[in-house]
Design a protein around this motif. Structure first.
Motif, short mmCIF file in Angstrom:
data_model
loop_
_atom_site.label_atom_id
_atom_site.label_comp_id
_atom_site.label_asym_id
_atom_site.label_seq_id
_atom_site.Cartn_x
_atom_site.Cartn_y
_atom_site.Cartn_z
N GLU A 43 0.83 -1.20 0.00
CA GLU A 43 0.00 0.00 0.00
C GLU A 43 0.87 1.25 0.00
OE1 GLU A 43 -3.65 2.13 2.46
OE2 GLU A 43 -2.81 0.25 3.21
N ASN A 44 1.92 1.26 0.82
CA ASN A 44 2.84 2.40 0.84
C ASN A 44 3.52 2.58 -0.52
OD1 ASN A 44 2.25 2.97 3.49
ND2 ASN A 44 3.97 1.78 4.29
N ARG A 45 3.93 1.48 -1.14
CA ARG A 45 4.57 1.56 -2.46
C ARG A 45 3.57 2.11 -3.49
NH1 ARG A 45 7.79 -3.36 -4.93
NH2 ARG A 45 9.48 -2.31 -3.88
N HIS A 46 2.33 1.63 -3.44
CA HIS A 46 1.31 2.10 -4.37
C HIS A 46 1.10 3.61 -4.21
CE1 HIS A 46 -2.45 2.34 -6.61
NE2 HIS A 46 -2.94 3.00 -5.57
N ASN A 47 0.96 4.05 -2.96
CA ASN A 47 0.72 5.47 -2.71
C ASN A 47 1.89 6.33 -3.20
OD1 ASN A 47 -1.78 4.95 -1.60
ND2 ASN A 47 -0.97 4.81 0.49
N SER A 48 3.10 5.85 -2.99
CA SER A 48 4.28 6.58 -3.48
C SER A 48 4.28 6.65 -5.00
CB SER A 48 5.57 5.91 -3.00
OG SER A 48 5.67 5.98 -1.62
N MET A 49 3.95 5.53 -5.64
CA MET A 49 3.92 5.51 -7.11
C MET A 49 2.84 6.45 -7.64
SD MET A 49 4.69 1.50 -8.11
CE MET A 49 3.25 1.49 -9.07
N MET A 50 1.68 6.46 -7.00
CA MET A 50 0.60 7.33 -7.46
C MET A 50 0.99 8.80 -7.31
SD MET A 50 -1.88 5.61 -8.74
CE MET A 50 -0.58 4.60 -9.40
N ASP A 51 1.64 9.14 -6.20
CA ASP A 51 2.11 10.52 -6.02
C ASP A 51 3.08 10.89 -7.13
OD1 ASP A 51 0.58 10.76 -3.73
OD2 ASP A 51 2.27 10.42 -2.35
N TYR A 52 4.01 9.99 -7.42
CA TYR A 52 4.99 10.24 -8.47
C TYR A 52 4.31 10.43 -9.83
CZ TYR A 52 8.39 9.33 -12.09
OH TYR A 52 9.14 9.41 -13.24
N HIS A 53 3.37 9.52 -10.15
CA HIS A 53 2.70 9.59 -11.45
C HIS A 53 1.89 10.88 -11.60
CE1 HIS A 53 3.96 5.75 -12.84
NE2 HIS A 53 3.28 5.06 -11.95
N LYS A 54 1.20 11.27 -10.55
CA LYS A 54 0.41 12.49 -10.61
C LYS A 54 1.30 13.73 -10.77
CE LYS A 54 -3.42 10.43 -8.13
NZ LYS A 54 -4.15 10.34 -6.87
N GLU A 55 2.45 13.74 -10.08
CA GLU A 55 3.39 14.84 -10.26
C GLU A 55 3.93 14.85 -11.69
OE1 GLU A 55 6.47 14.50 -7.33
OE2 GLU A 55 5.05 14.67 -5.67
N ASP A 56 4.19 13.66 -12.22
CA ASP A 56 4.71 13.53 -13.58
C ASP A 56 3.70 14.07 -14.60
OD1 ASP A 56 6.83 12.71 -15.29
OD2 ASP A 56 5.67 10.94 -15.85
N VAL A 57 2.43 13.78 -14.40
CA VAL A 57 1.38 14.30 -15.29
C VAL A 57 1.34 15.83 -15.21
CG1 VAL A 57 -1.11 14.44 -15.66
CG2 VAL A 57 -0.04 12.22 -15.31
N ASP A 58 1.41 16.36 -14.00
CA ASP A 58 1.40 17.82 -13.83
C ASP A 58 2.58 18.47 -14.54
OD1 ASP A 58 -0.91 17.62 -12.34
OD2 ASP A 58 0.12 17.75 -10.39
N LYS A 59 3.77 17.87 -14.41
CA LYS A 59 4.96 18.43 -15.06
C LYS A 59 4.84 18.34 -16.58
CE LYS A 59 8.25 17.46 -11.38
NZ LYS A 59 9.40 16.63 -10.99
#
Length: 106
Positions: A43-59
């Motif tokens: 769950e922690n890994r998933h949440n970290s990946m989702m944060d990264y992906h969402k930041e990547d989309v914003d960038k």
């Protein structure tokens, strides 16, 4: 001299590779026997990946690499993934019993 440089280069490659491997290892393999802890780690890994992906989309949107519509589609996809895992757990993509590799049936 060439021999010494070759040996130093080999030692440097092994050292850098070892550092990268130890840095990337988060102990998930060791914790698979403790299912509760494994689920928490996934769950922690998933949440970290989702944060990264969402930041990547914003960038990507900010840089003009993707359109507003594409950003919206990606964010909807990530929201779907969050909902799916919240309902079905965080076992990883292959489940707890299948191990690390995929089994292809033809």
């Amino acid at each position: 001299m060439k021999k010494l440089l070759g040996i130093l280069g080999l030692v440097a490659v092994i050292g850098i590779g070892s550092f990268g491997f130890s840095y990337a290892s988060d102990g998930i393999v060791e914790n698979r026997t403790n299912k509760g802890n494994y689920e928490d780690r996934m769950e922690n890994r998933h949440n970290s990946m989702m944060d990264y992906h969402k930041e990547d989309v914003d960038k990507a949107l900010e840089n003009g690499d993707i359109s507003e519509e594409e950003a919206k589609e990606w964010n909807e996809h990530y929201e779907y993934m969050d909902e799916f895992h919240n309902e079905n757990g965080f076992r990883g993509c292959h489940g707890e019993r299948r191990g690390m590799g995929r089994r292809h049936h033809r």
